[in-house]
Design a protein around this motif. Sequence first.
Motif, mmCIF file in Angstrom:
data_model
loop_
_atom_site.group_PDB
_atom_site.id
_atom_site.type_symbol
_atom_site.label_atom_id
_atom_site.label_comp_id
_atom_site.label_asym_id
_atom_site.label_seq_id
_atom_site.Cartn_x
_atom_site.Cartn_y
_atom_site.Cartn_z
ATOM 1 N N ALA A 91 129.066 46.686 2.452
ATOM 2 C CA ALA A 91 130.012 46.960 1.365
ATOM 3 C C ALA A 91 130.701 45.682 0.900
ATOM 4 C CB ALA A 91 131.057 47.978 1.824
ATOM 5 N N VAL A 92 131.114 44.841 1.858
ATOM 6 C CA VAL A 92 131.779 43.579 1.504
ATOM 7 C C VAL A 92 130.815 42.660 0.751
ATOM 8 C CG1 VAL A 92 132.880 41.502 2.420
ATOM 9 C CG2 VAL A 92 133.387 43.721 3.443
ATOM 10 N N LEU A 93 129.590 42.530 1.244
ATOM 11 C CA LEU A 93 128.614 41.647 0.604
ATOM 12 C C LEU A 93 128.208 42.153 -0.775
ATOM 13 C CD1 LEU A 93 126.311 40.758 3.638
ATOM 14 C CD2 LEU A 93 128.241 39.485 2.702
ATOM 15 N N THR A 94 128.109 43.466 -0.926
ATOM 16 C CA THR A 94 127.770 44.033 -2.234
ATOM 17 C C THR A 94 128.847 43.710 -3.263
ATOM 18 O OG1 THR A 94 126.561 45.855 -1.193
ATOM 19 C CG2 THR A 94 127.276 46.178 -3.475
ATOM 20 N N LYS A 95 130.100 43.810 -2.836
ATOM 21 C CA LYS A 95 131.220 43.510 -3.740
ATOM 22 C C LYS A 95 131.128 42.074 -4.264
ATOM 23 C CE LYS A 95 136.156 42.479 -3.499
ATOM 24 N NZ LYS A 95 137.356 42.444 -2.629
ATOM 25 N N TYR A 96 130.956 41.115 -3.354
ATOM 26 C CA TYR A 96 130.961 39.711 -3.783
ATOM 27 C C TYR A 96 129.647 39.314 -4.446
ATOM 28 C CZ TYR A 96 135.478 39.097 -1.700
ATOM 29 O OH TYR A 96 136.816 39.213 -1.431
ATOM 30 N N ASP A 97 128.569 40.017 -4.131
ATOM 31 C CA ASP A 97 127.312 39.755 -4.846
ATOM 32 C C ASP A 97 127.470 40.109 -6.323
ATOM 33 O OD1 ASP A 97 124.381 39.167 -4.856
ATOM 34 O OD2 ASP A 97 124.307 41.265 -5.500
ATOM 35 N N ASP A 98 128.134 41.243 -6.592
ATOM 36 C CA ASP A 98 128.378 41.623 -7.988
ATOM 37 C C ASP A 98 129.295 40.626 -8.683
ATOM 38 O OD1 ASP A 98 126.798 43.809 -7.631
ATOM 39 O OD2 ASP A 98 128.431 45.252 -7.433
ATOM 40 N N GLN A 99 130.358 40.201 -7.992
ATOM 41 C CA GLN A 99 131.300 39.266 -8.603
ATOM 42 C C GLN A 99 130.629 37.914 -8.864
ATOM 43 O OE1 GLN A 99 135.052 38.888 -6.634
ATOM 44 N NE2 GLN A 99 135.435 41.093 -6.562
#
Length: 427
Positions: free
Chosen positions: A299-307
């Motif tokens: 979840a954390v990595l998905t958030k920053y991948d999108d950003q």
Amino acid sequence: MINLDILSQIHYILTLIFGIALSASFLDAHKQRGGLFKLGLFTVVFSILQQLVYYHFARQDTLEYFLRFYPFFIHLPLIVFLVYAFRAPCFSAVTAVAIAYSCCQLTKWLGFAGVFFIPDQWFYYAVRIALVPPILFFITAYISPYVAVLLHRPLREVAIFSILPLTYYFFDYATTVYSNLLYSGHGIVVEFLGFAVSIACLIFFSMIAEEYLAKNELSQKNHLIELRMHSAVHELEQTRNAQYRMSIIRHDMRHVLSTATTLIQQQKYDEAVKYLSEGQRSLDSIRLQRFCSNEFVNAVLTKYDDQCKLNHVEFKTEVETAVLLPCPELCYSIMLDNALENAFEATKQLPMGERYIYLSLKQKNSKLLLSLKNTYATTPNFVDDVPVSSEVGHGIGTQSIIYNCNKLGGQCKFSLEHNLFVLQIIV
């Protein structure tokens, strides 16, 4: 000549009204339907009761017993009235009455201050009578709304704010009403209030700190829930896009197979293989992106991948973790989130093409090895091997990383290598 008996009776009636009005306002009782009528009726009935009790002890020249019995025929019925007439929580009602009692000391002290300048007993009562209306208006208008918010909180929070008023209530009655210990001048009595306030403050601060930590942990959990929701939405969008692209490829696959069959029939095997390979690459491109099997880290990595994609930051990852981490997932996810946030904010200041973040996260046996590297625009300052910032609101993420790392019994290291900021964590 001024009749002190009349002044004292007026003083007691106004003090009663003052205490009832404040206790009710601290609980927002007057805002309830029929609240003012109930309060008015209670005030009239107990004003009469107070006068009857006052006259009873006055005739026997034992007015000191009037004050000693006051908590039983005024305070206790008031608490019961607030609980049953307005459905106030019992402990909140007790606290409201104790706070109202402590507010009565405002006029009491000012009355003594007045006697200091004009040493007549009538002036003491006159000052208190004159000050009741303005002080009552000020507290009900500007203070009571905030107290009411606190007294409608859960029992544990109300208990925190009740420590000081309840301590003072029992101390005052024990040393000035049921005895004269406070005026005896004995050191152990005079210093007891300071001792009690110190103890109350220590308990107050410890409970506030514990409450703050509990709320902070709850806030972190909510943050992680939001991250997981974001990750779930991201995966749902990926699934929808994959389904849409698959429907197109399924439609086109008939043409691909038909063309490949024709090429094979014409013995053009190389062209057929090449054509089928193109179709295979189209199928391979439809793949859901998932960084690891752990939900929180993903979840954390998905958030920053999108950003990073939105801000043109090159984000590369090498993640190898199990479904369950060998440490508390909450602390580790918060630490990872803060680390990536710091890296992301540092790279945003660079021009496009120079924004780069690389994350390596590997689980070996019972250890998690994290290495995070990112480019930066401004060289950070280090104090005791920890990067610091002079800007307001900055540096909190770094402190959170250190705090959570220590909490997990791990080690972290901040450094600069080849124009890259490097963070290494072993937990």
